[in-house]
Design a protein around this motif. Structure first.
Motif, PDB file in Angstrom:
ATOM      1  N   ILE A 456      13.707  -7.685  13.135  1.00 16.09           N
ATOM      2  CA  ILE A 456      13.963  -8.106  11.742  1.00 16.09           C
ATOM      3  C   ILE A 456      12.640  -8.404  11.030  1.00 16.09           C
ATOM      4  O   ILE A 456      12.423  -7.992   9.880  1.00 16.09           O
ATOM      5  CB  ILE A 456      14.886  -9.342  11.722  1.00 16.09           C
ATOM      6  N   PHE A 457      11.743  -9.119  11.720  1.00 20.97           N
ATOM      7  CA  PHE A 457      10.453  -9.447  11.119  1.00 20.97           C
ATOM      8  C   PHE A 457       9.668  -8.179  10.779  1.00 20.97           C
ATOM      9  O   PHE A 457       9.084  -8.060   9.689  1.00 20.97           O
ATOM     10  CB  PHE A 457       9.655 -10.337  12.072  1.00 20.97           C
ATOM     11  N   LEU A 458       9.647  -7.218  11.699  1.00 20.85           N
ATOM     12  CA  LEU A 458       8.906  -5.978  11.468  1.00 20.85           C
ATOM     13  C   LEU A 458       9.524  -5.163  10.329  1.00 20.85           C
ATOM     14  O   LEU A 458       8.806  -4.529   9.551  1.00 20.85           O
ATOM     15  CB  LEU A 458       8.860  -5.144  12.749  1.00 20.85           C
ATOM     16  N   ILE A 459      10.832  -5.181  10.231  1.00 25.27           N
ATOM     17  CA  ILE A 459      11.489  -4.470   9.122  1.00 25.27           C
ATOM     18  C   ILE A 459      11.134  -5.131   7.794  1.00 25.27           C
ATOM     19  O   ILE A 459      10.895  -4.445   6.784  1.00 25.27           O
ATOM     20  CB  ILE A 459      13.013  -4.427   9.347  1.00 25.27           C
ATOM     21  N   PHE A 460      11.079  -6.482   7.776  1.00 26.31           N
ATOM     22  CA  PHE A 460      10.632  -7.172   6.560  1.00 26.31           C
ATOM     23  C   PHE A 460       9.222  -6.719   6.172  1.00 26.31           C
ATOM     24  O   PHE A 460       8.930  -6.479   4.994  1.00 26.31           O
ATOM     25  CB  PHE A 460      10.625  -8.695   6.781  1.00 26.31           C
ATOM     26  N   MET A 461       8.350  -6.609   7.165  1.00 26.03           N
ATOM     27  CA  MET A 461       6.984  -6.159   6.901  1.00 26.03           C
ATOM     28  C   MET A 461       6.977  -4.739   6.335  1.00 26.03           C
ATOM     29  O   MET A 461       6.205  -4.426   5.416  1.00 26.03           O
ATOM     30  CB  MET A 461       6.166  -6.208   8.191  1.00 26.03           C
ATOM     31  N   SER A 462       7.843  -3.895   6.869  1.00 29.04           N
ATOM     32  CA  SER A 462       7.881  -2.513   6.379  1.00 29.04           C
ATOM     33  C   SER A 462       8.369  -2.459   4.933  1.00 29.04           C
ATOM     34  O   SER A 462       7.914  -1.631   4.147  1.00 29.04           O
ATOM     35  CB  SER A 462       8.765  -1.652   7.283  1.00 29.04           C
ATOM     36  N   TYR A 463       9.305  -3.356   4.561  1.00 29.75           N
ATOM     37  CA  TYR A 463       9.727  -3.438   3.152  1.00 29.75           C
ATOM     38  C   TYR A 463       8.548  -3.838   2.273  1.00 29.75           C
ATOM     39  O   TYR A 463       8.368  -3.300   1.166  1.00 29.75           O
ATOM     40  CB  TYR A 463      10.856  -4.460   2.989  1.00 29.75           C
ATOM     41  N   GLY A 464       7.728  -4.770   2.767  1.00 30.20           N
ATOM     42  CA  GLY A 464       6.551  -5.176   1.999  1.00 30.20           C
ATOM     43  C   GLY A 464       5.598  -4.015   1.774  1.00 30.20           C
ATOM     44  O   GLY A 464       5.107  -3.801   0.656  1.00 30.20           O
ATOM     45  N   TYR A 465       5.340  -3.237   2.807  1.00 33.44           N
ATOM     46  CA  TYR A 465       4.491  -2.054   2.683  1.00 33.44           C
ATOM     47  C   TYR A 465       5.081  -1.075   1.673  1.00 33.44           C
ATOM     48  O   TYR A 465       4.361  -0.490   0.843  1.00 33.44           O
ATOM     49  CB  TYR A 465       4.357  -1.360   4.048  1.00 33.44           C
ATOM     50  N   SER A 466       6.386  -0.859   1.750  1.00 35.13           N
ATOM     51  CA  SER A 466       7.042   0.099   0.856  1.00 35.13           C
ATOM     52  C   SER A 466       6.905  -0.321  -0.602  1.00 35.13           C
ATOM     53  O   SER A 466       6.612   0.503  -1.475  1.00 35.13           O
ATOM     54  CB  SER A 466       8.517   0.221   1.240  1.00 35.13           C
ATOM     55  N   ILE A 467       7.110  -1.603  -0.867  1.00 37.43           N
ATOM     56  CA  ILE A 467       7.027  -2.104  -2.248  1.00 37.43           C
ATOM     57  C   ILE A 467       5.596  -1.984  -2.770  1.00 37.43           C
ATOM     58  O   ILE A 467       5.362  -1.566  -3.915  1.00 37.43           O
ATOM     59  CB  ILE A 467       7.526  -3.565  -2.314  1.00 37.43           C
ATOM     60  N   ILE A 468       4.611  -2.310  -1.917  1.00 37.52           N
ATOM     61  CA  ILE A 468       3.208  -2.202  -2.339  1.00 37.52           C
ATOM     62  C   ILE A 468       2.850  -0.746  -2.630  1.00 37.52           C
ATOM     63  O   ILE A 468       2.171  -0.439  -3.618  1.00 37.52           O
ATOM     64  CB  ILE A 468       2.277  -2.789  -1.260  1.00 37.52           C
TER      65      ILE A 468
END
Length: 649
Positions: A456-468
């Motif tokens: 879950i934490f890593l998926i949250f990080m991937s969402y952050g990368y996607s938004i940036i």
């Protein structure tokens, strides 16, 4: 730990110095050429309107592809022949390229050496072919060396013909079964490993018929050269004498070639290096445009290299260099040059296996490096086995200095050692060192739950990368309303809180509020295109309305399923941590069943080898699967073009 900034370099080169300029560009190894004619035709090749530049600007109206004479082709075969003759593979000597030289001088060196060796090598080839025939005859005749029949007597038969030959063991049986139907005498003379040696004597009147029978039996004839006579024993001796003469002649040619090599080795090294440079220059010329007076070159360079490039070309008079920011170039996308520290750089190969980052995309290498080392170590935590990986990585790094595979193995081996210390695992044993964190097999539920939370934490990080990434390219549609944007993130959080509350029997988020968030974000994802186009003041739909909404509807279902499956997919991290221990326990059990100390040790050694090789490979692949399918698919496109400077290796 980012994508290096690029600048477009436009260069106008007086025709007379084009060769030297291109040579310096290639030696520099920091210039990624683009097609200059395309740049000029697209009005991207722009020069400052100054008096000193007017001649160069005027000539832009008369451009054509840079002329090449393709004179190198005929020398490739000559160089290969020289390398083959001397059994050498010359490495590049850049010192030979730094001084001025002419291609004609290089060509003369190659021509002279080639003319000296070609006759010798052709003669040597002929001798070696003859030697091969002699060896073959000696081998065949060795089976019949005791036969007391003169070859001359067989040759002098008036009404009969003879033929020595070989039959396979299967075809020998066929011959025996049909012997009464063949008008020939078959004398079995000897046997080899897979073949039988025969002497066939038959009337000359039935020669055609016998030859057809020979073909049907795959009878391979042994022809005795006319210069050999007497009994087979005598023929063998004559063959050996001729073989000795052939070997002496070959040795003599090798000595002559050695003399030629020693005499020409230094000049040939430089000639081959310069030939490689000429090939690269010819390759570079295909990117140039030219007029009567000037050659025009366009290329991408790293911004940090601009000053070095200016300094390198100061020596050339009347050479013009201008740089443009990448934002000023509209028709060509800048290539991507990754810049990572020594810890992360080996993982660039894993990123490029998926695709090269676009120029305006975040470099995922640091994120992948940290997460991949973490995932591998968590799944394959063992201090001893990790140390074996570390040693293997060091060995591969020293054996193949330019390979990234060795450093990669070193890093995941170190990660395995760290987690082995946390798990208390040493070559599978859990009673040798203490566990600093926990023993996976004693905390099965905790390990599996932790794996899901890590996911879950890593998926949250991937969402952050996607938004940036979306913000960097001003992609409102996907950055705000897309399934991997802000709307998708809110949808995912709401779904997790709603489902998590049901499992924990606690209210993590009011159900009504969660349902509203889910419906709103779902609606935003369905109508992301018209919303994004509305903000950008474009037509609402890029395709037919019905097609768009049908596709969006299915996309929502796919998004929901991928969120749930992607989260649960990380449970494999915990499962492999448990499997790693369980697999060794299985080998321990087999060792105990054997009942002997030596047998137990042998089984445990085999078990460790199997675990390191087989499970190590599986964990390596599973870690990549999690990175590519569960993380990269959310934030990384990998549609860029890798920065590829023209250089000579």
């Amino acid at each position: 730990m980012a994508v290096e900034k690029m600048a477009m370099m436009d260069m106008v080169i007086p025709i007379g110095i084009t060769h030297e300029v291109l040579k310096k560009i290639i030696l520099l190894g920091k210039v990624n050429l683009t097609n200059a004619i395309d740049q000029i035709e697209d009005s991207e090749f722009v020069l400052n309107v100054e008096g000193k530049n007017m001649d160069k600007i005027v000539n832009l109206s008369f451009i054509s592809p840079y002329p090449t004479d393709n004179r190198l082709g005929k020398y490739s075969d000559k160089i290969n022949a020289i390398k083959t003759a001397f059994h050498l593979d010359f490495s590049l000597d850049k010192n030979c390229l730094k001084t001025s030289y002419s291609f004609d001088e290089t060509a003369d060196i190659i021509d002279i050496a080639y003319e000296e060796i070609i006759k010798l090598t052709q003669k040597k080839d002929d001798l070696e072919k003859e030697l091969k025939k002699i060896d073959n005859l000696i081998g065949k005749f060795s089976y019949i060396h005791d036969m007391d029949i003169s070859i001359d007597d067989l040759r002098n038969l008036n009404y009969f013909q003879y033929q020595f030959g070989v039959l396979s063991k299967e075809n020998r049986i066929k011959l025996k079964k049909n012997y009464e139907n063949i008008s020939a005498l078959a004398f079995h003379l000897g046997s080899g490993d897979k073949e039988e040696i025969y002497l066939m004597i038959y009337p000359k009147s039935v020669e055609d018929e016998i030859k057809r029978i020979f073909r049907s039996l795959n009878f391979s004839g042994i022809d005795v050269p006319k210069e050999f006579s007497g009994t087979p024993r005598k023929v063998i001796q004559e063959l050996k004498n001729k073989k000795k003469v052939l070997l002496d002649n070959i040795k003599e040619i090798d000595e002559k070639l050695q003399e030629i090599e020693e005499k020409n080795i230094d000049s040939l090294k430089c000639a081959f290096s310069r030939f490689q440079m000429e090939k690269k220059i010819e390759e570079a010329e295909k990117y140039l445009a030219s007029s009567k007076k000037f050659a025009y070159l366009s290329a991408w360079v790293s911004v940090k290299d601009k000053q070095q490039i200016r300094d390198e070309f100061k020596e050339f008079e009347n050479l013009l260099i201008e740089f443009k920011d990448e934002k000023e170039v509209q028709t060509v996308k800048p290539p991507t040059k990754l810049k990572n520290n020594r810890l992360f750089s080996p993982f660039e190969s894993l990123v490029k296996m998926y695709g090269t980052p676009s120029y305006n995309e975040l470099d995922p290498t640091p994120f992948l490096s940290v997460t991949y080392m973490f995932l591998f170590g968590a799944m394959f935590g063992d201090l001893g086995q990790g140390f074996i990986f570390l040693l293997a990585g060091i060995f591969l790094s020293k054996k193949k200095k330019n390979s990234v595979f060795g450093p990669l193995i070193m890093r995941i081996g170190a990660s395995s050692m760290i987690f082995g210390t946390l798990y208390g695992g040493f070559f599978g044993f859990e009673n040798v060192i203490p566990a600093l964190l926990l023993r996976p097999f004693d905390n099965i539920n905790l390990v599996l739950e932790a794996a899901v939370f890590i996911g879950i934490f890593l998926i949250f990080m991937s969402y952050g990368y996607s938004i940036i990434n979306a913000v960097k390219v001003n992609d409102i549609e996907n950055g705000v309303f897309g399934k991997n944007g802000i709307a998708g993130l809110i949808f995912y959080i709401s779904l997790l809180l709603l489902i998590g509350g049901k499992f924990l029997n606690r209210v993590l988020i009011p159900t009504g509020f969660a349902v509203v968030l889910l419906l709103l974000t779902m609606a935003a994802m369905v109508v992301k295109q018209p919303l994004g186009n509305l903000i950008k003041k474009k037509p609402l739909y890029n395709e037919s309305v019905s097609d768009y909404y049908i596709e969006s509807g299915f996309s929502i279902i796919e998004t929901l399923l991928s969120m749930l499956s992607g989260t649960l997919s990380f449970i494999r991290v915990g499962a492999f941590a448990l499997t790693h221990v369980g697999l060794f326990i299985a080998f321990q059990t087999i060792g105990r069943l054997i009942g002997s100390g030596i047998g137990d040790v042998v089984v445990l050694i085999i078990g460790n080898v199997v675990i390191i090789c087989l499970e190590g490979l599986i964990v390596f692949i599973q870690g990549l699967r999690l990175e590519y399918y569960e993380l990269f698919s959310r934030y990384y496109k990998g549609e860029g073009v890798e920065f590829s400077p023209i250089k000579i290796n």
